[in-house]
Design a protein around this motif. Structure first.
Motif, mmCIF file in Angstrom:
data_model
loop_
_atom_site.group_PDB
_atom_site.id
_atom_site.type_symbol
_atom_site.label_atom_id
_atom_site.label_comp_id
_atom_site.label_asym_id
_atom_site.label_seq_id
_atom_site.Cartn_x
_atom_site.Cartn_y
_atom_site.Cartn_z
ATOM 1 N N GLY A 1 31.225 39.346 43.200
ATOM 2 C CA GLY A 1 32.547 38.904 42.224
ATOM 3 C C GLY A 1 32.359 39.350 40.855
ATOM 4 O O GLY A 1 33.374 39.318 40.005
ATOM 5 N N ILE B 1 36.085 40.013 40.306
ATOM 6 C CA ILE B 1 36.833 38.947 39.574
ATOM 7 C C ILE B 1 37.349 39.534 38.564
ATOM 8 O O ILE B 1 38.370 38.741 37.997
ATOM 9 N N PRO B 2 36.557 39.887 37.302
ATOM 10 C CA PRO B 2 37.127 40.532 36.115
ATOM 11 C C PRO B 2 38.611 41.201 36.513
ATOM 12 O O PRO B 2 39.288 41.071 35.677
ATOM 13 N N MET C 1 40.604 40.944 38.843
ATOM 14 C CA MET C 1 41.313 40.080 39.238
ATOM 15 C C MET C 1 41.931 39.410 37.803
ATOM 16 O O MET C 1 43.100 38.987 38.088
#
Lengths: 786, 159, 291
Positions: free
Chosen positions: C34, C38-39, C41
């Protein structure tokens, strides 16, 4: 005896009162505040830098579960208003033209920078609020953007403010002597164009605000990490039609300021308190990093056309500097930044003829307001570069030409004839400029390096260079700050001031000033910096003024409390005042320490609940005092560096970093040194790493820490070698001068000189900042082609 | 909004049972669900290091994990190190060497280095700086942090 | 910067994960470490409908040796595990040396080896090294499996040949032939930051110290890990001298790569870096191969 006791507290590297809480996660920052029923705000921001607003459809966002309200400019009705200016126009300067276009809280009709808010969503969580942003549809008609300051002033350029008919925000010139006449007599005249691009304030904590309207109490409480609590409180009260006492601004711990957090009348502090009152619910808005890059103010961004006229033996006859200052889409902060440039250009040099002109320009970029260094660094960069170019032309040593032109100690205080950001004539109040340069040259071993080390390293094929530059730092401007000092019944002391703190150690340094006067432990002095219900006078923490302006007020208040304590104790102990001393939390007879009264008991006696007090005596061991300087105090110093340029990658490594400075009397050396350290980090950043890059459409291309390079531990010198001079300022009782911005000022100039010196076998000039390896490579490549 | 998930997470030795949306970031969970606000967020894209916590004993970016992923795992935050009256040696060294100014990045720095010292009991300046590259600080210029880490390492090694 | 909502699945076996991917099709997205997803996202640049979190799939965490001498790394092996693994250090020192350059320690504790490869960042170190080392990707889906050369794995920026139902489960590095060595060099503006240019080389020398084989791959000069051909032609058959290396590095910069200009550097500056880094990487690899 008394003097020795004093030196025990002021001038000592006392550990900080605030640290135990900060270190253990117990310090409260604004995002740590949770209130029942609190809504979370998110702003819908324009992707375009310049566009006409045709319509905004927020119906889908309003319909989303968890969304409580969505407001556009229209929805604010009559509350929507422009401004105000946070800093007034420079009327003190004759002939100054200034076109005020303060911020609008939320775009109406037109968008003027990328990231400008078009709508605000209030929802049950920030997650939902962000979801709702995707539901909003804004029909925007893109307009040609203008980002280049020079092009913005050409006929036919797109207009940022249509009604103005020009993008010229201000035109201000100041002069001393007659530059053109001096130029006519000069042996050498050097003229160049210089450019310095933008950097972010880059506080690790983004901006944020929590506001809560109490309908029953008819009172608005706002928690905000602002550098200027009182101005913000007053602005909010005015906006909401409340009296000032109906608004309480509370400053929690602030995760760094660096300038941008001095701004008030930003969208958040204008719109959210009004919404909190209207909806009767607390609201929190915590800016995220992307928003911080896009829509929190930034600084630098000037083009200078500068020239210097000299005699053939290197004496400066005059300097002329006509510069463009990019204020971005609005100019809410008046002309503070470019006026700082004007007052700092000549720095430490004795220049009889000076012409300086600001052309402040509106563009479709984010608004410019002060960031650590605040205009000073461009002036210094331009002047130091001119000195280097002159030295090269005249075949003089860069240190020699500087030494030759320094203002001498006997010339101080030196009136520069230039009106500064505080609207009074800039005065260099105190110091010893030649001593600073000499000290830096000695510390870095200039002679030895140039004569021995550098030739040896060059023979090894290395590009190693040295740079030595001077700077001044105007600090501690007015108007004033105030403080109240109160001794509690428990013997502990409370200090209140409206000057908020962002890491400068005021909880400790202000406490030291009080401990000095009252003879208490520094730990027993509790400082509150910014709770407007407790103290509501002051301007704020900016322009390196905290310790000098607020500190002087704190010291003055403590001095008054001391006098009260002595007077009362003298009566109670039946001893003349001059035989008493304040130490260890008591007032005692100096020669008979067993005869004493604790400060707490004295405080109680100073505030009787029955009986009488003498006429003219104010109750309580308490006093309020203010300090208002006639003009700023000017720090100064010299930055000397040795660096190496990699011949293949054009990366730069600092080998030595010397920084000599004078901030007058030092309250806490540990803290003072660390202020330099931090400033230097930004100075190095703006020399070689940090640049907010906008394209021609006004789009910021690097709105993340992935692409915006803030110096890391591995980018800094292994050791910052600091040299201290301490010439007290005559302007305040303690002889204080500020230093918060010093470190950020000279490094770009030092880098430029040292890099040119390192790449000795190529004839090129560094005129623009910041540099990076690629830009340096291209400069050298172009010079080699010639 | 997606369905909430029940999770059990041990934070600083205490078991917490909560129901969270899968998208809730671990950083937000720690701060706003558990009220452990010592952990800060500065960028939410994994560069600044302010949100550093230990996940099963290793430092991680809590902004780059979802709280649901911590189900059944152990998290340690800055609140686990020391208290104002009983500072961890690293916290003590930070205070003595003035390694913090605004203090916002500090919890992340502490969680990075409390772990680092375990692995590098006798670190060099270069090692400390390399290890610090994952944590940004805007106030200190980093030098005093290097000094503090060295001092703490010496004391913790009993030198 | 909060991610959009998604459905969350946390399978505990590869079978279960593949089932989920099969059901979800284009709606499914694998969550490995991630550290890049995730960044994206959080910026809402990525808004997957559903995440299949592999962090509980224990069978994907491993480093082992295959009978043919290949080194096998399970897709979910944490970056730090690879960084400190003794077998990796012994067999593929270039990987061990490069791991500290992948993000920051706090990213590598969570980031995974396979996640890094499948993310297909054109500035990624591990994809480039894997191309140079002739690694093979083991790809599985509910309906089958395939082995793909890392050369053929990448299609463009953040794009691979993986179908939505497929999962990278393992990468295999063949044992290096005798008198072979690899090295990796990069230039970054800052420690841990996105590299501007990087080069991974694998060279094999014959008994007369001539280049018998060479593979040279770049990051930061195109849309995916780029395996150069012209500079390899310059090397093959030549004695491994400084001059030969210089000539190859020049060729790489002038003929092989076609970098672009961005806010961090010009195309020409990147060419210069290609030249410098290629020379350094080849020099180091040749030295090691001679030992």
């Amino acid at each position: 005896m008394t003097t020795e006791v004093k030196t025990k507290v002021i001038g000592k590297s006392v550990w900080r009162n605030e640290d135990p809480r900060l270190l253990t996660g117990m310090a409260q920052f604004v995002d740590d505040i949770e209130l029942p029923g609190m809504l979370h705000a998110a702003f819908y921001r324009s992707d375009y830098a310049h566009a006409r607003i045709k319509s905004i459809d927020v119906s889908a966002a309003r319909a989303r579960p968890g969304v409580v309200a969505v407001y556009t400019a229209e929805d604010f009705g009559d509350y929507w208003h422009v401004g105000p200016l946070q800093v007034p126009p420079p009327l003190a300067i004759k002939g100054a033209q200034f076109n005020a276009r303060p911020l609008v809280p939320i775009a109406k009709d037109k968008v003027r920078y990328s990231g400008e808010p078009l709508a605000v969503v209030l929802a049950e969580s920030r997650y939902i609020a962000e979801d709702a942003l995707a539901d909003i549809y804004a029909d925007l008609e893109p307009l040609p953007a203008v980002t280049d300051m020079e092009k913005a002033l050409e006929p036919g350029a797109p207009l940022v403010h249509d009604d103005l008919g020009t993008n010229l925000a201000a035109d201000v010139y100041q002069q001393v002597g007659d530059y053109e006449a001096a130029k006519a007599k000069a042996d050498v005249v050097i003229a160049r164009r210089f450019f310095k691009d933008r950097c972010a304030g880059g506080a690790m904590e983004n901006r944020g605000i929590v506001c809560a309207w109490d309908e029953k109490a008819q009172k608005m409480t706002v928690w905000c990490g602002t550098q200027a609590p009182i101005p913000m409180r007053n602005a909010i009260a005015k906006n909401l039609g409340l009296s000032e006492d109906q608004v309480r601004l509370v400053i929690p711990f602030i995760g760094g300021g660096f300038g941008p957090k001095v701004m008030t009348s930003m969208p958040d502090d204008v719109l959210l308190p009004w919404l909190s009152r209207k909806l009767n619910r607390p609201i929190k808005w915590i800016e995220d990093r992307r928003e911080n890059f896009l829509a929190t103010t930034s600084e630098r961004d000037q083009i200078h056309y500068a020239e210097i006229a000299l005699t053939k033996d290197g004496k400066i006859l005059g300097v002329k500097d006509v510069f463009y200052h990019n204020t971005g889409a609005y100019d809410p902060y008046g002309m503070t930044v470019p006026l700082n440039t004007q007052t700092h250009t000549l720095g430490q040099y004795d220049v009889p003829n000076f012409y300086t002109q600001i052309k402040m320009v509106f563009t479709n970029k984010m608004v410019v307001t002060p960031v650590r260094g605040a205009g000073r660094n461009y002036g210094v960069f331009v002047m130091e570069r001119l000195m280097d170019l002159a030295a090269k032309e005249l075949k003089m040593d860069p240190v020699e030409i500087r030494m030759k032109n320094l203002i001498q100690p006997h010339q101080l205080p030196y009136k520069t004839g230039i009106i500064g950001q505080d609207f009074v004539e800039n005065v260099l109040d105190s110091g010893d400029y030649p001593a600073s340069l000499k000290k830096a040259v000695e510390m870095i071993g200039y002679e030895k390096f140039v004569k021995e080390e550098q030739p040896r390293l060059r023979a090894e094929g290395k590009w190693v260079g040295i740079g030595v530059v001077n700077f001044v730092e105007g600090t501690a401007v007015g108007p004033y700050e105030g403080a109240r000092v109160t001794v509690g019944n428990n013997g502990k002391v409370v200090v209140l001031t409206g000057c908020s703190t962002q890491g400068q150690a005021h909880f400790t340094t202000f406490a030291q000033l009080v401990a000095e006067q009252l003879g208490v432990d520094v730990k027993d002095v509790h400082v509150t910096t910014g709770d407007t219900d407790q103290f509501h006078w002051g301007a704020g923490t900016f322009a390196s003024r905290g310790i000098t302006v607020a500190g002087s007020a704190v010291y003055a208040a403590a001095t008054k409390v001391r006098a009260k304590a002595l007077s009362l104790a003298s009566k109670l102990l039946e001893t003349p005042e001059e035989e008493l001393e304040l130490a260890d939390g008591v007032v005692r007879v100096a020669d008979l320490p067993s005869k004493f009264i604790p400060l707490g008991e004295l405080a109680m006696k100073a505030n009787p609940t029955r009986g009488t007090i003498e006429p003219g005596v104010e109750p309580g061991l308490e006093a309020t005092a203010y300090y208002a300087p006639p003009h700023g105090a000017t720090g100064y110093g010299t930055n000397a560096i040795i660096l190496e340029v990699d011949k293949e990658t054009f990366d730069v490594k600092i080998r030595r970093f010397v920084f000599v400075h004078d901030c007058g009397t030092v309250v806490n050396p540990m803290v003072a040194e660390a202020q330099i350290h931090g400033g230097v980090q930004m100075g190095i950043g703006t020399a070689f790493f940090e640049q907010l890059v906008y394209d021609d459409n006004g789009q910021l291309l690097n709105a993340s820490f992935q692409d915006y390079l803030m110096p890391k531990a591995t980018d800094m010198p292994m050791k910052m070698e600091l040299g201290h001079l301490s010439v007290p300022s005559p302007l305040n009782p303690l002889g204080l001068k500020g230093l918060g911005e010093a470190g950020a000022i000279p490094p770009p100039a030092a880098y430029a000189q040292a890099i040119e010196n390192a790449i000795h076998d190529v004839d090129f000039e560094i005129l623009d900042m910041p540099l990076n390896p690629s830009r340096l490579y291209e400069l050298v490549k172009a010079a080699r082609k010639k | 909004m997606s369905k909430k998930v029940d999770i059990k997470v041990t934070v600083n030795g205490k078991l917490y049972e909560r129901s969270v949306e899968p998208r809730m970031l671990l950083s937000d969970f720690i701060r706003h669900e558990l009220g452990l606000t010592g952990t800060h967020t500065g960028c939410e894209h994994g560069v600044c290091g302010t949100c550093t916590v230990w996940f099963d004993g290793e430092p991680v970016r809590s902004c780059l994990m979802f709280a649901v992923q911590a189900d059944g795992h152990e998290v340690h935050t800055v609140e686990s190190l020391g208290t104002p009256d009983n500072l961890h040696p690293l916290q003590q060294a930070f205070m003595e060497k003035h390694a913090l100014q605004c203090g916002f990045c500090t919890p992340g720095m502490l969680m990075t280095f409390a772990h680092f010292i375990q692995r590098h009991p006798n670190p060099t300046d270069e090692e400390i700086r390399e290890a610090m590259a994952g944590n940004l600080c805007r106030c200190t210029g980093y030098e005093n942090i290097v000094e503090a880490v060295k001092l703490a390492a010496q004391r913790m090694a009993g030198k | 910067m909060k991610p959009a909502a998604f459905e969350y699945y946390a399978p505990v076996s590869v079978e279960e994960a593949l089932d989920l991917l099969d059901q979800l099709g284009y709606d499914g997205k694998i969550l490995a470490g991630g550290q890049s997803l995730i960044p994206a996202m959080n910026f809402r640049m990525a808004q997957p409908h559903a995440l299949v979190d592999l962090n509980r799939v224990k069978e994907l965490f491993y480093i082992k040796s295959a009978p043919d001498g290949s080194l096998l790394i399970g897709a979910m092996t944490r970056d730090v595990t690879v960084e400190f693994d003794k077998m990796v250090a012994e067999r593929l020192p270039v990987v061990t040396e490069t791991m500290p350059l992948v993000g920051y320690y706090q990213n590598r504790t969570r980031g995974t080896y396979g996640g890094n490869l499948a993310h297909a960042d054109p500035t990624g170190q591990l994809p480039t090294i894997s191309v140079a080392l002739g690694a093979r990707a083991h790809i599985r889906s509910k309906t089958g499996e395939r082995w793909v050369e890392m050369d053929d794995f990448y299609l463009g920026p953040f794009t691979t040949i993986l179908e939505p139902q497929e999962m990278l489960v393992e990468v295999a590095y063949p044992a290096l032939p005798p008198r072979s060595a690899a090295s990796f060099k990069e230039f970054t503006r800052q420690v841990g930051a996105t590299p501007m240019v990087g080069v991974a080389v694998l060279v094999t020398l014959d008994d007369k110290n001539r280049f018998k084989n060479a593979k040279i791959a770049y990051l930061g000069v195109g849309e995916k890990p780029y395996a150069a051909t012209e500079c390899v032609k310059v090397l093959l058959g030549q004695e491994a001298t400084a001059e030969a290396i210089r000539a190859a590095a020049e060729t790489a910069a002038q003929k092989d790569v076609d970098p672009g200009t961005d806010i961090h550097g010009t195309a020409d500056y990147r060419r210069n870096l290609v030249n410098v880094l290629t020379r350094k990487a080849l020099t180091q690899a040749v030295q090691s191969a001679k030992k």
